[in-house]
Design a protein around this motif. Structure first.
Motif, PDB file in Angstrom:
ATOM      1  N   ILE A 192       0.849  -1.205   0.000  1.00 50.39           N
ATOM      2  CA  ILE A 192       0.000   0.000   0.000  1.00 50.39           C
ATOM      3  C   ILE A 192       0.879   1.248   0.000  1.00 50.39           C
ATOM      4  CG2 ILE A 192      -1.611   1.362   1.389  1.00 50.39           C
ATOM      5  CD1 ILE A 192      -2.870  -1.271   2.285  1.00 50.39           C
ATOM      6  N   ALA A 193       1.915   1.239   0.834  1.00 48.75           N
ATOM      7  CA  ALA A 193       2.840   2.375   0.863  1.00 48.75           C
ATOM      8  C   ALA A 193       3.534   2.544  -0.485  1.00 48.75           C
ATOM      9  CB  ALA A 193       3.875   2.171   1.973  1.00 48.75           C
ATOM     10  N   GLY A 194       3.903   1.415  -1.100  1.00 50.50           N
ATOM     11  CA  GLY A 194       4.546   1.489  -2.417  1.00 50.50           C
ATOM     12  C   GLY A 194       3.628   2.059  -3.474  1.00 50.50           C
ATOM     13  N   LEU A 195       2.364   1.650  -3.455  1.00 52.64           N
ATOM     14  CA  LEU A 195       1.390   2.172  -4.427  1.00 52.64           C
ATOM     15  C   LEU A 195       1.150   3.667  -4.222  1.00 52.64           C
ATOM     16  CD1 LEU A 195      -1.204  -0.751  -4.473  1.00 52.64           C
ATOM     17  CD2 LEU A 195       0.414  -0.125  -6.289  1.00 52.64           C
ATOM     18  N   LEU A 196       1.153   4.096  -2.963  1.00 54.64           N
ATOM     19  CA  LEU A 196       0.994   5.526  -2.691  1.00 54.64           C
ATOM     20  C   LEU A 196       2.222   6.322  -3.134  1.00 54.64           C
ATOM     21  CD1 LEU A 196      -0.622   5.413   0.880  1.00 54.64           C
ATOM     22  CD2 LEU A 196      -1.758   5.964  -1.278  1.00 54.64           C
ATOM     23  N   ALA A 197       3.382   5.668  -3.097  1.00 59.24           N
ATOM     24  CA  ALA A 197       4.627   6.374  -3.417  1.00 59.24           C
ATOM     25  C   ALA A 197       4.967   6.364  -4.895  1.00 59.24           C
ATOM     26  CB  ALA A 197       5.786   5.741  -2.631  1.00 59.24           C
ATOM     27  N   VAL A 198       4.455   5.411  -5.668  1.00 57.67           N
ATOM     28  CA  VAL A 198       4.907   5.220  -7.041  1.00 57.67           C
ATOM     29  C   VAL A 198       4.552   6.367  -7.998  1.00 57.67           C
ATOM     30  CG1 VAL A 198       2.923   3.971  -8.009  1.00 57.67           C
ATOM     31  CG2 VAL A 198       5.247   3.370  -8.727  1.00 57.67           C
ATOM     32  N   PRO A 199       3.515   7.156  -7.769  1.00 60.54           N
ATOM     33  CA  PRO A 199       3.220   8.228  -8.740  1.00 60.54           C
ATOM     34  C   PRO A 199       4.373   9.206  -8.946  1.00 60.54           C
ATOM     35  CG  PRO A 199       1.298   7.856  -7.370  1.00 60.54           C
ATOM     36  CD  PRO A 199       2.403   7.046  -6.792  1.00 60.54           C
ATOM     37  N   TYR A 200       5.084   9.587  -7.883  1.00 56.75           N
ATOM     38  CA  TYR A 200       6.162  10.566  -8.054  1.00 56.75           C
ATOM     39  C   TYR A 200       7.299  10.035  -8.935  1.00 56.75           C
ATOM     40  CZ  TYR A 200       9.972  13.763  -6.998  1.00 56.75           C
ATOM     41  OH  TYR A 200      11.016  14.646  -7.111  1.00 56.75           O
ATOM     42  N   PRO A 201       7.833   8.823  -8.684  1.00 53.45           N
ATOM     43  CA  PRO A 201       8.848   8.302  -9.620  1.00 53.45           C
ATOM     44  C   PRO A 201       8.324   8.194 -11.048  1.00 53.45           C
ATOM     45  CG  PRO A 201       8.828   7.003  -7.612  1.00 53.45           C
ATOM     46  CD  PRO A 201       7.659   7.917  -7.537  1.00 53.45           C
ATOM     47  N   LEU A 202       7.032   7.879 -11.213  1.00 47.75           N
ATOM     48  CA  LEU A 202       6.478   7.801 -12.563  1.00 47.75           C
ATOM     49  C   LEU A 202       6.450   9.177 -13.233  1.00 47.75           C
ATOM     50  CD1 LEU A 202       3.465   5.315 -12.143  1.00 47.75           C
ATOM     51  CD2 LEU A 202       5.734   4.866 -13.096  1.00 47.75           C
ATOM     52  N   VAL A 203       6.142  10.207 -12.479  1.00 46.78           N
ATOM     53  CA  VAL A 203       6.150  11.561 -13.044  1.00 46.78           C
ATOM     54  C   VAL A 203       7.555  11.945 -13.473  1.00 46.78           C
ATOM     55  CG1 VAL A 203       5.845  14.007 -12.475  1.00 46.78           C
ATOM     56  CG2 VAL A 203       4.118  12.343 -11.780  1.00 46.78           C
ATOM     57  N   VAL A 204       8.539  11.645 -12.647  1.00 49.01           N
ATOM     58  CA  VAL A 204       9.936  11.942 -12.995  1.00 49.01           C
ATOM     59  C   VAL A 204      10.337  11.199 -14.265  1.00 49.01           C
ATOM     60  CG1 VAL A 204      12.334  11.770 -12.238  1.00 49.01           C
ATOM     61  CG2 VAL A 204      10.554  12.401 -10.600  1.00 49.01           C
ATOM     62  N   ALA A 205       9.937   9.921 -14.344  1.00 49.32           N
ATOM     63  CA  ALA A 205      10.279   9.129 -15.523  1.00 49.32           C
ATOM     64  C   ALA A 205       9.562   9.647 -16.769  1.00 49.32           C
ATOM     65  CB  ALA A 205       9.933   7.662 -15.287  1.00 49.32           C
ATOM     66  N   ALA A 206       8.298  10.039 -16.617  1.00 47.69           N
ATOM     67  CA  ALA A 206       7.526  10.507 -17.778  1.00 47.69           C
ATOM     68  C   ALA A 206       8.079  11.793 -18.364  1.00 47.69           C
ATOM     69  CB  ALA A 206       6.066  10.705 -17.367  1.00 47.69           C
ATOM     70  N   ARG A 207       8.719  12.599 -17.563  1.00 44.09           N
ATOM     71  CA  ARG A 207       9.276  13.874 -18.037  1.00 44.09           C
ATOM     72  C   ARG A 207      10.653  13.723 -18.674  1.00 44.09           C
ATOM     73  NH1 ARG A 207       7.720  17.903 -12.965  1.00 44.09           N
ATOM     74  NH2 ARG A 207       5.448  17.933 -13.367  1.00 44.09           N
ATOM     75  N   THR A 208      11.171  12.507 -18.669  1.00 49.09           N
ATOM     76  CA  THR A 208      12.483  12.270 -19.262  1.00 49.09           C
ATOM     77  C   THR A 208      12.343  12.023 -20.760  1.00 49.09           C
ATOM     78  OG1 THR A 208      13.264  11.269 -17.193  1.00 49.09           O
ATOM     79  CG2 THR A 208      14.528  10.780 -19.187  1.00 49.09           C
TER      80      THR A 208
END
Length: 397
Positions: free
Chosen positions: A373-389
């Motif tokens: 659950i903590a991982g699912l709550l945390a994953v959006p930020y790394p995905l945003v960083v990756a999407a902007r690359t």
């Protein structure tokens, strides 16, 4: 059509997962493992502390004196169909306990059965002195020493009455030198003295508890008329004891003793709130730590993500690699945390010399679920960083 599309799709999914696991392994075994180790450590320590707090809460909710025994089966009222001494005041109790205990003892596989009555009572030394409130526990001893309410029944003789076994905490209430105790009351018929036969350490810390014969406590408390007790303890083969208890009290709750149950948290408001706060705080800390460290890790891996884009990996595949990396790292951290939490609980019990924290097999799925659950709550930020690359941005750098 579905087979043709499904096969390549499954191969792509397996390929993404395989590439992710390979990258994680290389990160863990090479010099770039700092961020990965930090994430694992953060998740592991948070999960370990969560399990330790939850274990303490379960131990607190387990019943204290009520469950500090070595019986194999406990029988308690279900609150509906068993005799109640004073409805709404003393709660429901088991009735006809002497007859039923004798019936249970006669069953094959049963070693002993004892009704247990618990009554807070004010006692004072027979030769004068300050009075104190003790939790008196009435039992029926046999030839074998048993543990009830954290105290041994060895000093209670089966043929004698008016005996009392004090815990060390209870004895300290009378300066440790009382030889006989009487009930502090205005009624002259209650002044028959209890003879102190032993003072023993209790497995329940700071409990002013004392063992007496069941008949004496029933007479003292007014429970003798209906032969009442709070519960029945049974020793012997667990299956045989449970079956005998169910036969004697078909409408009562028959519980095999052993590991503490997480369900006891719902019966204790303080323990439930404590474990709930630990859960919320644990998820929050774990999610924050994963967000920070994995975000920094993805930021450092921008060039790798740009290379994957250049060689033809679509955006969803690159984002899937980041998501899988985050969740796998979180899962591994949770497994390490489970081991640390388990070790911490055993260490706490060893250092305290008592069962101050409980363990349960459900801790494993609980910890994994909390971490995910903590991982699912945390994953959006790394995905945003990756999407902007993008390739152009990284080439420009």
């Amino acid at each position: 059509m579905s087979d043709d599309g499904g096969g390549p799709r499954r191969r792509r999914i397996r390929g993404v997962i395989g590439l992710t696991l390979t990258r994680l392994w290389k990160q863990a075994t090479q010099t770039t493992s700092g961020r990965l180790v930090a994430t694992l450590a953060g998740v592991a320590l948070t999960v370990a502390m969560l399990l330790l707090v939850t274990g303490v809460a379960i131990a607190l909710a387990g019943g204290g004196v009520a469950t500090a025994d070595d019986a194999d089966v406990r029988i308690t009222s279900d609150g509906e169909t068993v005799v109640s001494s004073i409805d709404g005041v003393e709660g429901t109790r088991l009735g006809a306990v002497s007859e039923q205990a004798e019936s249970i003892r006669s069953k094959e596989g049963v070693e002993h059965a004892s009704p247990v009555l618990v009554e807070p009572t004010t006692l004072e030394p027979a030769d004068g002195g300050e009075s104190a409130v003790l939790v008196l526990v009435g039992v029926v001893p046999d030839e074998e020493p048993r543990t009830v309410a954290g105290l041994s029944t060895a000093a209670l003789e089966t043929s004698d009455r008016r005996q009392i076994v004090l815990s060390e905490t209870a004895a300290d209430r009378f300066d440790g030198d009382a030889e006989q105790l009487v009930r502090a009351s205005y009624r002259s018929d209650s002044d028959t003295a209890f003879t102190v036969t032993a003072t023993e350490p209790s497995t329940v810390e700071d409990a002013s508890v004392a063992l007496v014969h069941l008949d004496d406590l029933q007479a003292l408390s007014g429970a003798a008329d209906d032969d009442l007790a709070d519960r029945m303890l049974v020793w012997g083969d667990r299956d045989a004891a449970a079956a005998a208890g169910a036969d004697a009290y078909p409408d009562a709750a028959v519980e095999r003793t052993g590991a503490a149950s997480p369900a006891s948290l719902f019966d204790d408001e303080l323990a439930f709130v404590t474990s709930l706060l630990a859960l919320v705080v644990g998820i929050g800390i774990c999610a924050s730590f994963i967000t920070t460290t994995m975000g920094m890790t993805v930021d450092e891996d921008r060039r790798v993500l740009a290379v994957l884009e250049a060689v033809g990996f679509p955006a969803y595949s690159r984002l899937a690699i980041v998501a899988v990396s985050t969740l796998v790292t979180t899962l591994v951290g949770a497994l390490v945390g489970i081991a640390l939490g388990w070790a911490g609980i055993y260490a706490a019990n060893y250092l305290a010399g008592a069962a101050v924290a409980a363990v349960h097999p459900l801790f494993v799925p609980y910890a994994i679920g909390v971490a995910l659950i903590a991982g699912l709550l945390a994953v959006p930020y790394p995905l945003v960083v990756a999407a902007r690359t993008t390739v152009l941005e990284e080439v420009g750098r």
